[in-house]
Design an enzyme around this catalytic site. Sequence first.
Site, mmCIF file in Angstrom:
data_model
loop_
_atom_site.group_PDB
_atom_site.id
_atom_site.type_symbol
_atom_site.label_atom_id
_atom_site.label_comp_id
_atom_site.label_asym_id
_atom_site.label_seq_id
_atom_site.Cartn_x
_atom_site.Cartn_y
_atom_site.Cartn_z
ATOM 1 C CB VAL A 285 -0.893 0.022 1.262
ATOM 2 C CG1 VAL A 285 -1.769 1.259 1.287
ATOM 3 C CG2 VAL A 285 -1.716 -1.231 1.384
ATOM 4 C CB CYS A 286 2.139 3.783 -1.757
ATOM 5 S SG CYS A 286 1.513 3.880 -3.450
ATOM 6 C CG HIS A 287 -1.036 9.398 -1.111
ATOM 7 N ND1 HIS A 287 -0.683 10.694 -1.364
ATOM 8 C CD2 HIS A 287 -2.316 9.456 -0.676
ATOM 9 C CE1 HIS A 287 -1.715 11.494 -1.086
ATOM 10 N NE2 HIS A 287 -2.710 10.761 -0.666
#
Length: 108
Positions: free
Chosen positions: A65-67
């Site tokens: 997961v990231c932005h």
Amino acid sequence: MLNPEITAQAAAELLKQPNAPVLVDVREKWEFDTAHIENSLLMPMGEVPARANNELDPDEPILVVCHHGARSLNVTMWLRQQGFENAQSLAGGIDAWSRTIDPTVPRY
């Protein structure tokens, strides 16, 4: 082989399963502190090469997961090259998660 990306809806369903993926958040600490998915492991992108083999199991499912999904896709592809074939990136990142799954997760 699994698709390298997974939608927020499909990820939410996977996270309800008994063999749920390990959530690896590759954003920076300040981003994680601003908003994160419960039970995520913070492993900033720059630390992944040093930490992945010590903290992740190549046989277990991994959800990165990231932005917005770019960093997580890069990390997912790198992990796959290292033998973590069950790594997938959350398409749209935590922003998509907040918009479609859990509106209590702040957007930034």
